[in-house]
Design an enzyme around this catalytic site. Structure first.
Site, PDB file in Angstrom:
ATOM      1  N   PRO A 276      30.943 -16.728  47.472  1.00  0.00           N
ATOM      2  CG  PRO A 276      29.931 -14.992  48.574  1.00  0.00           C
ATOM      3  CD  PRO A 276      30.868 -16.047  48.056  1.00  0.00           C
ATOM      4  NE  ARG A 314      18.840 -16.987  38.003  1.00  0.00           N
ATOM      5  CZ  ARG A 314      17.448 -16.763  38.839  1.00  0.00           C
ATOM      6  NH1 ARG A 314      16.542 -16.182  38.764  1.00  0.00           N
ATOM      7  NH2 ARG A 314      17.725 -17.925  39.565  1.00  0.00           N
ATOM      8  CB  CYS A 346       9.672 -15.522  17.759  1.00  0.00           C
ATOM      9  SG  CYS A 346       9.843 -13.947  16.071  1.00  0.00           S
TER      10      CYS A 346
HETATM   11  N1  LLP Z   1      31.563 -22.144  42.907  1.00  0.00           N
HETATM   12  C1  LLP Z   1      31.216 -22.585  41.993  1.00  0.00           C
HETATM   13  C2  LLP Z   1      32.031 -23.584  41.732  1.00  0.00           C
HETATM   14  C3  LLP Z   1      30.022 -22.191  41.427  1.00  0.00           C
HETATM   15  O1  LLP Z   1      29.636 -23.096  39.970  1.00  0.00           O
HETATM   16  C4  LLP Z   1      28.899 -21.503  41.419  1.00  0.00           C
HETATM   17  C5  LLP Z   1      27.626 -20.871  40.968  1.00  0.00           C
HETATM   18  C6  LLP Z   1      29.229 -20.327  42.484  1.00  0.00           C
HETATM   19  C7  LLP Z   1      30.161 -20.549  43.607  1.00  0.00           C
HETATM   20  C8  LLP Z   1      28.137 -19.347  42.937  1.00  0.00           C
HETATM   21  O2  LLP Z   1      27.040 -19.851  43.563  1.00  0.00           O
HETATM   22  P1  LLP Z   1      26.390 -18.698  43.636  1.00  0.00           P
HETATM   23  O3  LLP Z   1      26.293 -17.878  45.208  1.00  0.00           O
HETATM   24  O4  LLP Z   1      25.695 -17.934  43.133  1.00  0.00           O
HETATM   25  O5  LLP Z   1      24.667 -19.693  43.993  1.00  0.00           O
HETATM   26  N2  LLP Z   1      22.906 -19.562  36.126  1.00  0.00           N
HETATM   27  C9  LLP Z   1      21.996 -20.135  37.422  1.00  0.00           C
HETATM   28  C10 LLP Z   1      23.359 -20.211  38.746  1.00  0.00           C
HETATM   29  C11 LLP Z   1      23.611 -20.773  37.541  1.00  0.00           C
HETATM   30  C12 LLP Z   1      24.994 -21.199  39.524  1.00  0.00           C
HETATM   31  C13 LLP Z   1      26.529 -21.297  38.839  1.00  0.00           C
HETATM   32  N3  LLP Z   1      27.952 -22.224  39.661  1.00  0.00           N
HETATM   33  C14 LLP Z   1      20.597 -19.118  37.863  1.00  0.00           C
HETATM   34  O6  LLP Z   1      20.622 -18.316  37.343  1.00  0.00           O
HETATM   35  O7  LLP Z   1      20.306 -19.423  38.795  1.00  0.00           O
END
Ligand code: LLP
Length: 421
Positions: A276, A314, A346
């Site tokens: 997570p 975001r 900008c």
């Molecule tokens: N494991 C892997 C292999 C991942 O690629 C990611 C996120 C996670 C775990 C963690 O996922 P989470 O629990 O945070 O959902 N920048 C984007 C989110 C990109 C997520 C990339 N991978 C945003 O701001 O929404």
């Protein structure tokens, strides 16, 4: 759930006034709450009581070493996606045996670094990567413990840019190829398949996609075991969503997510790893900015703040909603307007909130952009030669700067003007 609330009319992080921090540190700054980070980690850990679990915090969400150390102190491991992240995790005290390495493009240099560090597992995402790793590990006289990241072709029902488990996404090995690739790995020197891995996307608010994906994974583990592979852990990735709007339905409770997980893993008799990111850090951080001008456009009112898309990308990249609060609590008779909260960059895409109903602010007013602890500071950049902003962490009634404001000199001085110019 978070620890940012009004006390005597001023927004506080735990017991520290954000107005106070703004005066001392200067805006903009990210501010994280230790209590929220700890609570989210603990809640997630506790819903799996009785199961052998390892939480490998996806540090891409927020990789400040103070955040990592806070989680390491609770026993967290890390999911890293680059040699840089690996180094940060080790420096923050996360033991190598609690680190997994994900990503589709690990270079030879990065694979070597992972083998040198002796991490728990490398999550391999393609056959070329498997062959490269086998070669490198053999040369180093090591045996790499690997999981294959399986792409189950499941629609995570999230924003297109953060869905990772569909067949058209670059991630993982297609489910139909999995058995062949495990057999191949068992034949190769220098690699030992010990686990299986999956991550279907991020900000997932519906449990059905998890249920579908985990059931495909469970069936695969059973047949791999029948074929003689010793699968001792299953890595279910991250992805569970968080509430971004205070007034909408909350995404699934970790309790309900745990029910889905238990249903699929309890009969598998193996260790379960989670990755997570957002769930731990998202609501544990805010971004504090200051109004520069209030501008009446022909069609809209613009509150122009000193927080831009380079500080928090975001809203424009994922059409993400972030609640905005005034640091000074507005009285019930305050004037409300519908406006865009924009930055100084900008670009038309430089906004934090669009057509948002908010109290009328004036130049110099401080505001907080909520739920900015994950994928905020880490995705910031220096576009428009705007320095990276400070980061602060609060614990009870104390705070500390955990990354100072970057200086403009720091950005300019990395340029080199060739002698011939
Ligand atoms: N494991 C892997 C292999 C991942 O690629 C990611 C996120 C996670 C775990 C963690 O996922 P989470 O629990 O945070 O959902 N920048 C984007 C989110 C990109 C997520 C990339 N991978 C945003 O701001 O929404």
């Amino acid at each position: 759930m978070h620890h940012f609330s009004y006390k005597n009319g001023i927004l506080h992080a735990e017991d520290v006034s954000l107005e106070e921090i703004a005066k001392k540190v200067g805006t903009p700054f990210y501010c994280y709450s230790t209590a929220t980070l700890e609570r989210h980690y603990t809640v997630f850990k506790q819903v799996f009581d009785g199961i052998d679990t390892l939480i490998c915090y996806a540090m891409k969400a927020n990789s400040n070493q103070a955040v990592l150390k806070t989680l390491a102190n609770l026993g967290s491991g890390a999911d890293v996606v680059s040699e840089g992240e690996l180094r940060r995790a080790l420096l923050a005290g996360i033991p190598p045996e609690k680190i997994v390495f994900s990503g589709v493009g690990k270079t030879s240099f990065e694979l070597k670094a992972a083998l040198d560090a002796g991490i728990l597992c490398i999550n391999v995402e393609s056959e070329p990567e498997l062959h490269n790793l086998s070669r490198i590990a053999s040369e180093m006289g090591k045996e790499a413990h690997v999981s294959f990241r399986i792409n189950p072709d499941v629609d995570a029902k999230t924003h297109d840019k953060i869905a990772t488990g569909k067949s058209e996404n670059k991630f993982g090995i297609p489910l139909k190829d999995a058995e062949r690739v495990y057999a191949e790995a068992a034949r190769l020197p220098g690699v030992k398949p010990t686990g299986i891995d999956m991550h279907i996307g991020s900000q997932i608010t519906d449990l059905q996609p998890f249920d579908n994906a985990f059931s495909r994974l469970g069936a695969l583990i059973r047949s791999l075991r029948e074929q003689g592979h010793a699968i001792d852990h299953v890595d279910l990735g991250g992805g569970l969503g968080i509430p971004y709007k205070h007034d909408n339905l909350p995404p699934p409770d970790p309790q309900n997510y745990a029910k889905v997980v238990r249903h699929h893993v309890e009969s598998l008799d193996c260790r379960v790893i989670f990755e997570p990111g957002r769930l731990i850090a998202g609501n544990a951080g805010i971004l504090v900015g200051e109004v520069i001008y209030v501008k009446q456009g022909e069609a809209k009112t613009f509150i122009i703040g000193n927080v831009g898309m380079n500080d928090l990308i975001r809203p424009t990249l994922y059409e993400a909603h972030h609640d905005v609060l005034c640091i000074e609590e507005k009285k019930s008779d305050a004037e409300w307007i519908t406006a865009d909260l924009v930055g100084p960059v900008c670009e038309t895409g430089d906004y934090i909130a669009q057509d948002r109903s908010m109290p009328l602010m004036k130049s110099g007013d401080l505001f907080a952009v909520l739920s900015a602890g994950a994928y905020g500071a880490v995705q910031s950049n220096t576009y428009n030669t705007r320095p990276l902003v400070a980061e602060v962490i609060v614990k009870n009634n104390v705070y500390e700067i955990i990354r100072p404001h970057m200086s403009v000199d720091c950005i300019i001085n990395i340029d080199n003007i060739p002698k011939w110019l």
